[in-house]
Design a protein around this motif. Structure first.
Motif, PDB file in Angstrom:
ATOM      1  N   VAL A   1      29.915  -3.909  74.714  1.00  0.00           N
ATOM      2  CA  VAL A   1      30.383  -4.568  75.943  1.00  0.00           C
ATOM      3  C   VAL A   1      30.694  -6.033  75.632  1.00  0.00           C
ATOM      4  CG1 VAL A   1      29.658  -5.387  78.227  1.00  0.00           C
ATOM      5  CG2 VAL A   1      29.295  -2.998  77.588  1.00  0.00           C
ATOM      6  N   LYS A   2      29.790  -6.691  74.896  1.00  0.00           N
ATOM      7  CA  LYS A   2      30.033  -8.090  74.502  1.00  0.00           C
ATOM      8  C   LYS A   2      31.280  -8.202  73.637  1.00  0.00           C
ATOM      9  CE  LYS A   2      25.280  -9.666  74.737  1.00  0.00           C
ATOM     10  NZ  LYS A   2      24.086 -10.058  73.990  1.00  0.00           N
ATOM     11  N   SER A   3      31.459  -7.244  72.732  1.00  0.00           N
ATOM     12  CA  SER A   3      32.629  -7.271  71.858  1.00  0.00           C
ATOM     13  C   SER A   3      33.924  -7.134  72.652  1.00  0.00           C
ATOM     14  CB  SER A   3      32.539  -6.151  70.814  1.00  0.00           C
ATOM     15  OG  SER A   3      31.452  -6.376  69.955  1.00  0.00           O
ATOM     16  N   ILE A   4      33.923  -6.242  73.635  1.00  0.00           N
ATOM     17  CA  ILE A   4      35.106  -6.061  74.481  1.00  0.00           C
ATOM     18  C   ILE A   4      35.430  -7.360  75.209  1.00  0.00           C
ATOM     19  CG2 ILE A   4      35.941  -4.947  76.606  1.00  0.00           C
ATOM     20  CD1 ILE A   4      34.578  -2.347  75.567  1.00  0.00           C
ATOM     21  N   GLU A   5      34.391  -8.065  75.647  1.00  0.00           N
ATOM     22  CA  GLU A   5      34.598  -9.313  76.384  1.00  0.00           C
ATOM     23  C   GLU A   5      35.201 -10.409  75.516  1.00  0.00           C
ATOM     24  OE1 GLU A   5      30.714 -10.243  77.920  1.00  0.00           O
ATOM     25  OE2 GLU A   5      30.816  -8.657  79.430  1.00  0.00           O
ATOM     26  N   ILE A   6      34.887 -10.419  74.210  1.00  0.00           N
ATOM     27  CA  ILE A   6      35.315 -11.560  73.399  1.00  0.00           C
ATOM     28  C   ILE A   6      36.569 -11.318  72.577  1.00  0.00           C
ATOM     29  CG2 ILE A   6      33.015 -12.577  73.289  1.00  0.00           C
ATOM     30  CD1 ILE A   6      32.797 -11.525  70.422  1.00  0.00           C
ATOM     31  N   VAL A   7      36.988 -10.060  72.420  1.00  0.00           N
ATOM     32  CA  VAL A   7      38.212  -9.855  71.638  1.00  0.00           C
ATOM     33  C   VAL A   7      39.424 -10.270  72.450  1.00  0.00           C
ATOM     34  CG1 VAL A   7      37.295  -8.034  70.129  1.00  0.00           C
ATOM     35  CG2 VAL A   7      38.432  -7.410  72.249  1.00  0.00           C
ATOM     36  N   ASP A   8      40.446 -10.691  71.745  1.00  0.00           N
ATOM     37  CA  ASP A   8      41.690 -11.107  72.388  1.00  0.00           C
ATOM     38  C   ASP A   8      42.325  -9.960  73.161  1.00  0.00           C
ATOM     39  OD1 ASP A   8      43.069 -13.301  69.811  1.00  0.00           O
ATOM     40  OD2 ASP A   8      41.658 -13.701  71.433  1.00  0.00           O
ATOM     41  N   GLN A   9      43.083 -10.316  74.159  1.00  0.00           N
ATOM     42  CA  GLN A   9      43.833  -9.312  74.929  1.00  0.00           C
ATOM     43  C   GLN A   9      44.770  -8.514  74.025  1.00  0.00           C
ATOM     44  OE1 GLN A   9      41.820  -9.222  77.704  1.00  0.00           O
ATOM     45  NE2 GLN A   9      43.695  -8.401  78.536  1.00  0.00           N
ATOM     46  N   LYS A  10      45.297  -9.166  72.995  1.00  0.00           N
ATOM     47  CA  LYS A  10      46.226  -8.480  72.085  1.00  0.00           C
ATOM     48  C   LYS A  10      45.525  -7.416  71.242  1.00  0.00           C
ATOM     49  CE  LYS A  10      46.146 -12.078  68.470  1.00  0.00           C
ATOM     50  NZ  LYS A  10      45.079 -11.679  67.670  1.00  0.00           N
ATOM     51  N   ASP A  11      44.200  -7.441  71.230  1.00  0.00           N
ATOM     52  CA  ASP A  11      43.425  -6.481  70.450  1.00  0.00           C
ATOM     53  C   ASP A  11      43.020  -5.276  71.293  1.00  0.00           C
ATOM     54  OD1 ASP A  11      43.479  -7.970  68.032  1.00  0.00           O
ATOM     55  OD2 ASP A  11      41.885  -9.264  68.782  1.00  0.00           O
ATOM     56  N   ALA A  12      44.000  -4.726  71.973  1.00  0.00           N
ATOM     57  CA  ALA A  12      43.732  -3.575  72.845  1.00  0.00           C
ATOM     58  C   ALA A  12      43.180  -2.389  72.058  1.00  0.00           C
ATOM     59  CB  ALA A  12      44.997  -3.171  73.591  1.00  0.00           C
ATOM     60  N   ASP A  13      43.590  -2.268  70.793  1.00  0.00           N
ATOM     61  CA  ASP A  13      43.081  -1.168  69.967  1.00  0.00           C
ATOM     62  C   ASP A  13      41.575  -1.273  69.774  1.00  0.00           C
ATOM     63  OD1 ASP A  13      43.526  -3.502  68.353  1.00  0.00           O
ATOM     64  OD2 ASP A  13      43.548  -2.256  66.538  1.00  0.00           O
ATOM     65  N   LEU A  14      41.075  -2.503  69.571  1.00  0.00           N
ATOM     66  CA  LEU A  14      39.634  -2.691  69.414  1.00  0.00           C
ATOM     67  C   LEU A  14      38.910  -2.430  70.732  1.00  0.00           C
ATOM     68  CD1 LEU A  14      39.187  -5.814  67.094  1.00  0.00           C
ATOM     69  CD2 LEU A  14      39.080  -3.379  66.508  1.00  0.00           C
ATOM     70  N   LYS A  15      39.495  -2.890  71.823  1.00  0.00           N
ATOM     71  CA  LYS A  15      38.874  -2.647  73.134  1.00  0.00           C
ATOM     72  C   LYS A  15      38.732  -1.142  73.386  1.00  0.00           C
ATOM     73  CE  LYS A  15      40.352  -6.921  75.373  1.00  0.00           C
ATOM     74  NZ  LYS A  15      39.214  -7.494  76.050  1.00  0.00           N
TER      75      LYS A  15
ATOM     76  N   MET B   1      23.652  -7.039  67.520  1.00  0.00           N
ATOM     77  CA  MET B   1      24.719  -7.946  67.102  1.00  0.00           C
ATOM     78  C   MET B   1      24.145  -9.296  66.766  1.00  0.00           C
ATOM     79  SD  MET B   1      28.134  -7.807  69.085  1.00  0.00           S
ATOM     80  CE  MET B   1      29.268  -6.817  68.223  1.00  0.00           C
ATOM     81  N   SER B   2      24.686  -9.896  65.779  1.00  0.00           N
ATOM     82  CA  SER B   2      24.310 -11.254  65.443  1.00  0.00           C
ATOM     83  C   SER B   2      25.073 -12.150  66.411  1.00  0.00           C
ATOM     84  CB  SER B   2      24.700 -11.559  64.006  1.00  0.00           C
ATOM     85  OG  SER B   2      24.600 -12.921  63.761  1.00  0.00           O
ATOM     86  N   VAL B   3      24.358 -12.607  67.440  1.00  0.00           N
ATOM     87  CA  VAL B   3      25.006 -13.368  68.508  1.00  0.00           C
ATOM     88  C   VAL B   3      25.733 -14.591  67.958  1.00  0.00           C
ATOM     89  CG1 VAL B   3      24.592 -14.655  70.646  1.00  0.00           C
ATOM     90  CG2 VAL B   3      23.367 -12.533  70.213  1.00  0.00           C
TER      91      VAL B   3
END
Length: 155
Positions: free
Chosen positions: A26-40, A83-85
């Motif tokens: 959930v934290k990762s989804i929040e911090i990745v760029d919008q352009k990284d839809a594949d990661l989301k 995760m390593s915050v």
């Protein structure tokens, strides 16, 4: 502690590591760029996988008369650190995020190794389910590692 209480505790350790895993993605989804839809989308799939595993674990815990624990792991439980915050919040590039996710996947795999090696008595069906869940997490881990290696080589 009875063998059913020990098994319930072992299964709940896995529930907690999955809660850690969900929180990390959930934290990762929040911090990745919008352009990284594949990661989301990938992280959302990982969250869904963990929710499915929690559901299966929860059914077993209830069957043996236990209660499902909420929250995440604490020191002294299974394995701490999804995760390593500091690395997640200090770097917002794909490689750093994927490295942190891989660390979380390593923690989840270690939790399954610990559960499978524990002294808790478990039926062949329970052991098989845990091995299948571990295999699913290993697949997720390898997918994250492959992406991380790809992005590291492009950097």
């Amino acid at each position: 502690m009875t063998h059913l209480e020990e098994l319930s505790s072992t299964l709940n350790d896995l529930v907690l590591i999955h809660n850690d895993r969900i929180e990390g993605y959930v934290k990762s989804i929040e911090i990745v760029d919008q352009k990284d839809a594949d990661l989301k989308m990938l992280f959302a799939k990982m969250i869904s996988n963990s929710r499915g595993h929690i559901s299966e674990l929860g059914e077993l815990i209830h069957e043996i008369g236990g209660e499902i624990e909420n929250g995440t792991t604490t020191s002294g439980k299974v394995f701490r650190t999804w995760m390593s915050v500091k690395s997640v919040f200090s770097a917002d590039d794909r490689t750093s995020i994927l490295e942190s996710c891989e660390e979380g996947e390593d923690a989840a795999l270690k939790a399954y190794d610990t559960a499978l090696a524990s002294d808790a008595e478990m039926s062949a069906d329970v052991r098989q389910m845990l091995m299948e869940q571990k295999s699913s997490i290993k697949t997720d881990h390898d997918q994250i590692k492959k992406l991380r290696d790809l992005h590291k080589s492009l950097a």
